[in-house]
Write an enzyme that holds these catalytic residues in place. Structure first.
Site, PDB file in Angstrom:
ATOM      1  N   LYS A 191       0.658  -1.407  -0.086  1.00  0.00           N
ATOM      2  CA  LYS A 191       0.029  -0.190   0.423  1.00  0.00           C
ATOM      3  C   LYS A 191       0.727   1.040  -0.381  1.00  0.00           C
ATOM      4  O   LYS A 191       0.641   2.506  -0.333  1.00  0.00           O
ATOM      5  CB  LYS A 191      -0.841   0.422   1.117  1.00  0.00           C
ATOM      6  CG  LYS A 191      -1.945   1.248   1.194  1.00  0.00           C
ATOM      7  CD  LYS A 191      -2.891   1.494   2.248  1.00  0.00           C
ATOM      8  CE  LYS A 191      -3.693   2.309   2.501  1.00  0.00           C
ATOM      9  NZ  LYS A 191      -4.684   2.163   3.050  1.00  0.00           N
ATOM     10  N   GLU A 197      10.688  -4.782   4.618  1.00  0.00           N
ATOM     11  CA  GLU A 197      11.090  -6.672   3.821  1.00  0.00           C
ATOM     12  C   GLU A 197      10.426  -6.112   2.450  1.00  0.00           C
ATOM     13  O   GLU A 197      11.183  -7.327   1.791  1.00  0.00           O
ATOM     14  CB  GLU A 197       9.359  -6.643   4.666  1.00  0.00           C
ATOM     15  CG  GLU A 197       9.842  -7.500   5.871  1.00  0.00           C
ATOM     16  CD  GLU A 197       9.491  -5.990   7.058  1.00  0.00           C
ATOM     17  OE1 GLU A 197       8.835  -5.419   6.949  1.00  0.00           O
ATOM     18  OE2 GLU A 197       9.353  -6.279   8.047  1.00  0.00           O
ATOM     19  N   GLY A 250      -4.833  -1.350   5.011  1.00  0.00           N
ATOM     20  CA  GLY A 250      -3.815  -2.828   4.342  1.00  0.00           C
ATOM     21  C   GLY A 250      -4.615  -4.487   4.667  1.00  0.00           C
ATOM     22  O   GLY A 250      -4.786  -5.100   3.715  1.00  0.00           O
ATOM     23  N   ARG A 251      -5.042  -4.504   5.517  1.00  0.00           N
ATOM     24  CA  ARG A 251      -5.529  -5.771   5.980  1.00  0.00           C
ATOM     25  C   ARG A 251      -7.075  -5.962   4.995  1.00  0.00           C
ATOM     26  O   ARG A 251      -7.512  -7.099   5.533  1.00  0.00           O
ATOM     27  CB  ARG A 251      -5.737  -6.012   7.879  1.00  0.00           C
ATOM     28  CG  ARG A 251      -6.607  -5.033   8.761  1.00  0.00           C
ATOM     29  CD  ARG A 251      -6.547  -5.326   9.339  1.00  0.00           C
ATOM     30  NE  ARG A 251      -6.967  -4.257  10.374  1.00  0.00           N
ATOM     31  CZ  ARG A 251      -6.256  -2.867  10.314  1.00  0.00           C
ATOM     32  NH1 ARG A 251      -5.059  -2.417  10.442  1.00  0.00           N
ATOM     33  NH2 ARG A 251      -6.535  -1.489  11.046  1.00  0.00           N
ATOM     34  N   GLU A 336      -5.221  -7.176  14.573  1.00  0.00           N
ATOM     35  CA  GLU A 336      -4.323  -5.733  14.099  1.00  0.00           C
ATOM     36  C   GLU A 336      -5.787  -4.455  13.964  1.00  0.00           C
ATOM     37  O   GLU A 336      -5.701  -3.218  14.573  1.00  0.00           O
ATOM     38  CB  GLU A 336      -4.125  -5.526  13.018  1.00  0.00           C
ATOM     39  CG  GLU A 336      -2.774  -4.401  11.995  1.00  0.00           C
ATOM     40  CD  GLU A 336      -2.092  -4.532  11.656  1.00  0.00           C
ATOM     41  OE1 GLU A 336      -1.075  -4.702  11.182  1.00  0.00           O
ATOM     42  OE2 GLU A 336      -2.330  -4.646   9.811  1.00  0.00           O
ATOM     43  N   HIS A 367      -5.170 -33.614  17.780  1.00  0.00           N
ATOM     44  CA  HIS A 367      -4.137 -34.734  18.435  1.00  0.00           C
ATOM     45  C   HIS A 367      -3.819 -33.750  18.790  1.00  0.00           C
ATOM     46  O   HIS A 367      -2.623 -33.896  19.139  1.00  0.00           O
ATOM     47  CB  HIS A 367      -4.126 -35.263  17.133  1.00  0.00           C
ATOM     48  CG  HIS A 367      -5.299 -36.403  16.982  1.00  0.00           C
ATOM     49  ND1 HIS A 367      -5.678 -37.463  18.095  1.00  0.00           N
ATOM     50  CD2 HIS A 367      -6.273 -35.932  15.883  1.00  0.00           C
ATOM     51  CE1 HIS A 367      -6.418 -38.025  17.001  1.00  0.00           C
ATOM     52  NE2 HIS A 367      -6.793 -37.270  15.557  1.00  0.00           N
ATOM     53  N   LYS A 482       9.166  -0.988  14.480  1.00  0.00           N
ATOM     54  CA  LYS A 482       9.900  -0.517  12.956  1.00  0.00           C
ATOM     55  C   LYS A 482      10.620   0.832  12.659  1.00  0.00           C
ATOM     56  O   LYS A 482      11.683   0.453  13.011  1.00  0.00           O
ATOM     57  CB  LYS A 482       8.629  -0.012  12.435  1.00  0.00           C
ATOM     58  CG  LYS A 482       7.495  -1.271  11.792  1.00  0.00           C
ATOM     59  CD  LYS A 482       7.068  -0.739  10.410  1.00  0.00           C
ATOM     60  CE  LYS A 482       5.570  -1.808  10.273  1.00  0.00           C
ATOM     61  NZ  LYS A 482       4.766  -1.013   9.611  1.00  0.00           N
TER      62      LYS A 482
HETATM   63  O1  F6P Z   1       2.892  -3.020   9.895  1.00  0.00           O
HETATM   64  C1  F6P Z   1       1.715  -3.397   9.619  1.00  0.00           C
HETATM   65  C2  F6P Z   1       1.180  -2.786   8.660  1.00  0.00           C
HETATM   66  O2  F6P Z   1       1.341  -1.578   8.232  1.00  0.00           O
HETATM   67  C3  F6P Z   1       0.149  -3.680   7.435  1.00  0.00           C
HETATM   68  O3  F6P Z   1      -1.069  -2.734   8.183  1.00  0.00           O
HETATM   69  C4  F6P Z   1      -0.052  -4.005   5.912  1.00  0.00           C
HETATM   70  O4  F6P Z   1      -1.174  -4.766   5.388  1.00  0.00           O
HETATM   71  C5  F6P Z   1       1.752  -4.443   6.048  1.00  0.00           C
HETATM   72  O5  F6P Z   1       2.858  -2.975   7.361  1.00  0.00           O
HETATM   73  C6  F6P Z   1       1.506  -3.804   5.039  1.00  0.00           C
HETATM   74  O6  F6P Z   1       1.967  -2.737   4.769  1.00  0.00           O
HETATM   75  P1  F6P Z   1       2.504  -2.384   2.767  1.00  0.00           P
HETATM   76  O7  F6P Z   1       1.055  -2.949   2.169  1.00  0.00           O
HETATM   77  O8  F6P Z   1       2.038  -0.639   3.096  1.00  0.00           O
HETATM   78  O9  F6P Z   1       3.433  -2.376   2.605  1.00  0.00           O
END
Ligand code: F6P
Length: 511
Positions: A191, A197, A250-251, A336, A367, A482
């Protein structure tokens, strides 16, 4: 400001607590708390009868809903009001499914048309031979696509998708080993287009294409983002940037261009079915009175346990291998969104917020962890998810045993079993029972059903948030860690606590 519903929450806590068995003395109970919704992909039966919902509980929760203006908040959500007040944004994921403010729906449709164009161009071979896609994203930019791809591509896919989220190079390396750079495209899903990452993995994927002999590696990259300018700046050609609206969280973003890998794997028509399944739940949630609303009922049951019975967790078990990523998906959605300790005005909550969502797949979990569910000292409400039609062609006995076990667990949790008379170790063999569960039984596992299930949980999460007065659409809690990681990476940290300093020294990283 004091919680306007505080007295009502106390009333909920103080209500009589009939057992589930006693509640079933009412012959109308099953009809009242179990509803079957006819949805585009087939019916889903939402059975909440084995929870402690009762007319008394509903009366008090209904009064809380009125106090917290749940019906008004529901309108605001779909009208595109700035319901995410801390970030000054709307939360318009439903507009992606064509249920929302007319302007946002038109905008989402245009962006979907752009995505459809690119998907079809790739399928028609206009971008060369494409057999695989490495989808790079994390959190909301990965969990939705991973769930849908895993659930829906058992019978094959037009393009094989590998979802890579972790910064640990093992994750990307695994995907690279399964792909040929000459026939692979890369989707960068972010987003913000700034997530460490994702951007690090994206750069390594580009190197891999280059080292694999691809002349124009940037020409193999698609960006899925609400920050299209940043994607272009990074090097993605504007024609392969698929934007989505900032007001889609995002979610909640798998309905937007973040769903590109779903459309590429299954075809755009299937992606449209996914949206249509979700839209059917949107309409049910929006148009059905609170009293008979399946989404509201689920959230009300959740609130009994979190708010009045001290439950700190809720477990979700998918009795279907295709749905095995549902617990992971719901973990982010619910934790979240609602894992907060202040209300929407920033004041400390006087009540618990979200429970911990956890779970797994049945029958495996039986199990491993069900011992605690049946006999532990914790009370843990359980959701079961099952599908009538199996996803395999083996002996129907497999599915018969799977479903029997699923329903047996709910029955056992509720009924319990007294110790046999004269058994000196009776306590060890007794089951307290009266333990709640809900069951969602789908006719089929297909794009529309999956869309419906996800949308159901989005709105269930929203209702819980509105009832306790929090904003489910921000996630400031993820920022501090972060920022500290960035300080460590840049070597600009002034020194941390003794434990962290020693860990950094032991690992040989940091200043
Ligand atoms: O660190 C949390 C977050 O901001 C989430 O809410 C989001 O889905 C994810 O990181 C990834 O963010 P982006 O889509 O901006 O890379």
């Amino acid at each position: 400001m004091a919680d306007p519903a505080q007295a009502l929450w106390h009333e909920l806590e103080a209500l009589d607590r009939p057992t589930l068995a006693a509640l079933f003395a009412d012959p109308a109970r099953l009809d009242r708390y179990c509803s079957t919704l006819d949805l585009p992909g087939g019916a889903i039966r939402f059975d909440w009868s084995k929870t402690h919902l009762s007319p008394d509980v509903e009366r008090v929760l209904g009064a809380i809903a009125a106090t917290m203006d749940l019906a008004g908040k529901r309108e605001q959500l779909f009208d595109g009001a700035l319901i995410n007040n801390t970030e000054g944004r709307a939360a318009e994921h439903a507009a992606e499914r064509c249920v929302g403010s007319p302007t946002s729906v038109v905008e989402a449709e245009a962006l979907h048309a752009r995505m459809k164009g690119l998907v079809e161009a790739i399928h028609e071979g206009l971008l060369g031979d494409v057999h695989s896609l490495i989808h790079i994203g994390i959190g909301g930019s990965a969990l939705g696509p991973a769930l849908a791809i895993d659930a829906l591509t058992r019978d094959g896919a037009d393009v094989v998708v590998h979802v890579v989220s972790n910064i640990d190079g093992c994750a990307l390396e695994d995907a690279m080993m399964a792909c040929d750079p000459a026939t692979t495209m890369i989707a960068i899903a972010s987003k913000t287009f700034t997530t460490t990452e994702t951007m690090t993995n994206a750069a390594s994927a580009l190197d891999w294409l280059r080292e694999g002999g691809v002349d124009d590696p940037y020409g193999r990259v698609v960006a899925l983002t609400a920050s299209p300018d940043k994607a272009v700046e990074w090097g993605v050609d504007e024609t392969r940037v698929l934007p989505f609206n900032e007001s889609v969280g995002g979610r909640y973003s798998l309905w937007s261009s973040i769903g590109f890998p779903i459309a590429l794997a299954l075809g755009f028509d299937a992606f449209q079915e996914f949206l249509d399944g979700a839209a059917a739940i949107d309409r049910h949630f929006l148009e059905t009175p609170l009293e008979t609303n399946a989404v509201v009922r689920a959230a009300f049951a959740d609130l009994i346990y979190t708010q009045a019975r001290g439950c700190q967790t809720r477990a979700v078990f998918a009795y279907d291998e295709r749905l095995k990523l549902v617990p992971d998906y719901l973990q982010q959605l619910e934790m979240e969104s609602n894992g907060k300790s202040v209300n929407a005005a920033g004041e400390p909550l006087t009540r618990p917020s979200a429970p911990v969502t956890w779970g797994g797949v049945g029958t495996d979990a039986q199990h491993a962890v069900f011992q605690l569910l049946h006999q532990g000292t914790h009370l843990i409400p359980v959701d079961f998810l099952a599908v009538k039609i199996p996803g395999h062609d083996l002996d129907p006995l497999h599915h018969h045993i799977l479903l029997s076990n699923c329903f047996a667990q709910g029955a056992a949790l509720m009924a319990g079993k007294a110790a046999a008379e004269g058994d000196s170790l009776g306590g060890a063999r007794a089951y307290p029972g009266n333990r709640p569960s809900a069951t969602m039984l789908c006719d089929e596992c297909n794009p529309a059903t999956l869309g419906a299930l996800v949308a159901f949980h989005e709105h269930r999460t929203f209702v819980s948030a509105m009832m306790i007065g929090i904003n489910p659409f921000d996630q400031f809690g993820v920022e501090l860690g972060k920022a500290i990681a960035k300080q460590i990476d840049s070597g600009s940290g002034e020194g941390f606590d003794p434990s962290t300093n020693a860990l950094l020294a032991a690992a040989g990283i940091g200043a």
